[in-house]
Design an enzyme around this catalytic site. Structure first.
Site, mmCIF file in Angstrom:
data_model
loop_
_atom_site.group_PDB
_atom_site.id
_atom_site.type_symbol
_atom_site.label_atom_id
_atom_site.label_comp_id
_atom_site.label_asym_id
_atom_site.label_seq_id
_atom_site.Cartn_x
_atom_site.Cartn_y
_atom_site.Cartn_z
ATOM 1 C CG MET A 1 -0.168 0.133 2.550
ATOM 2 S SD MET A 1 -1.247 0.423 3.977
ATOM 3 C CE MET A 1 -1.760 2.112 3.707
ATOM 4 C CE1 TYR A 2 3.158 1.327 4.558
ATOM 5 C CE2 TYR A 2 5.378 0.493 4.304
ATOM 6 C CZ TYR A 2 4.263 0.675 5.079
ATOM 7 O OH TYR A 2 4.244 0.224 6.381
ATOM 8 C CB SER A 3 4.119 5.428 -2.670
ATOM 9 O OG SER A 3 4.621 6.363 -1.754
#
Length: 337
Positions: free
Chosen positions: A56-58
């Protein structure tokens, strides 16, 4: 750099884990690939060996950046990523079901440019999926060679036990790691989550060791937040959980703790962040501490903090000023007590 065995496994991980949440160009990630490369290079040169990411990061960009940076030294770097969070609008685009995790892992492998990850973690508990299905799916990943070890993040004590029992019932692979929130201003896991993790063979890799930056001394007011700061961004978010997290970490109680930590730092001739990290890394059950630098300078300051050894009397003072009113069992993401 010090190393420790991760839970009930043979994996050696560095006491400092590099968090890559700030890599990318999302609203809260401000570290571009050039700076991320400098950070990873310096971290590995200092002896660090594990990089923590999540799909989900960036929106996946963080995994892509890390994959490109470590491409030519993959065998010497431990990659730890996570699955659970929404990856699309469909009903099966999130969670810990076999359908979602299979696609989520394959997508992470593609973005990372590798055919395996060293540690694959459930980002949080999924009440909609039987835990036996999740553990069987993860065991299949291990048997297929796509994953070396498995772990969980933000699980309660009861959920840890359920997962480990489920793995035993199906003759599958158990968790070897837990990724919880833990700091001088968020000590709730000491009640039952951390002891349970230890008893069931999970090493702890800690997130938010500085309480979202609160323990760095950046915030001096509950209401007036620096423009552009992470706390300001999250408090202005439409996500209720993000707002609740900020309120749990930034309040009159925690600012009082920060003030006392600042006094101790002044006495020792160091920073509040260094004092906070040094206290945390020696806590029982702690294997590694995640730092999430946005700049090379930030990384170097954090690494220096891990060289600080606190006198016993200082540790006792920190224990006392940060003690919670009660250590009642609560959710693994709760920072309100």
């Amino acid at each position: 750099m010090e190393y420790a065995t991760l839970g009930r496994s043979g994996l050696q991980v560095s006491q400092v884990c590099l968090g890559a949440m700030n890599f990318g160009s999302s609203r809260i990630a401000t570290c571009d690939e050039a700076e991320a490369t400098r950070i990873v290079d310096a971290y590995l040169e200092a002896g660090g060996n594990i990089i923590d990411i999540a799909n989900m990061y960036s929106e996946g960009e963080s995994e892509e950046i890390v994959g490109r940076i470590v491409k030519n030294r993959r065998s010497s770097v431990l990659l730890a990523t996570k699955g659970f969070m929404p990856q699309g609008p469909g009903p099966n685009d999130r969670g810990l079901s076999r359908v979602h995790l299979t696609k989520a892992l394959d997508d992470s492998l593609r973005r990372l440019g590798t055919d395996y990850v060293d540690l694959y973690q459930c980002h949080q508990w999924d009440p909609a999926t039987p835990i036996e299905e999740t553990m069987a799916t993860l065991d299949g990943f291990v048997r297929a060679g796509k994953v070396r070890y498995i772990g969980c993040s933000n699980f309660t004590a009861a959920q840890i036990v359920e997962a480990q029992w489920a793995a035993a019932r199906i003759g599958g692979t158990p968790f070897v790691s837990l990724q919880p929130q833990y700091s001088l201003i968020a000590r709730s896991i000491e009640a039952d989550i951390l002891p349970t993790a230890q008893r069931h063979g999970l090493g702890a890799i800690l997130w938010s060791p500085l309480g979202g930056g609160v323990l760095s001394g950046r915030y001096s007011s509950v209401s007036e937040l620096p423009e552009g700061s992470r706390m300001s961004q999250l408090r202005g978010s439409h996500i209720q959980l993000a707002k609740a997290w900020v309120d749990g970490l930034l309040n009159e109680r925690t600012l009082g703790i920060v003030q006392e930590v600042g006094k101790i730092a002044a006495e020792l001739g160091t920073t509040a962040a260094a004092v906070s990290l040094s206290w945390l890394r020696r806590r029982p059950g702690v294997t590694s501490v995640i730092i999430g630098p946005r700049t090379l300078e930030h990384l170097r300051g954090s690494l220096t903090a891990f060289e600080l050894e606190l006198p016993a009397e200082i540790v006792e003072r920190l224990d006392e000023i940060s003690a919670t009113g009660t250590l009642a069992p609560i959710n693994g993401m709760d920072a309100s007590r």
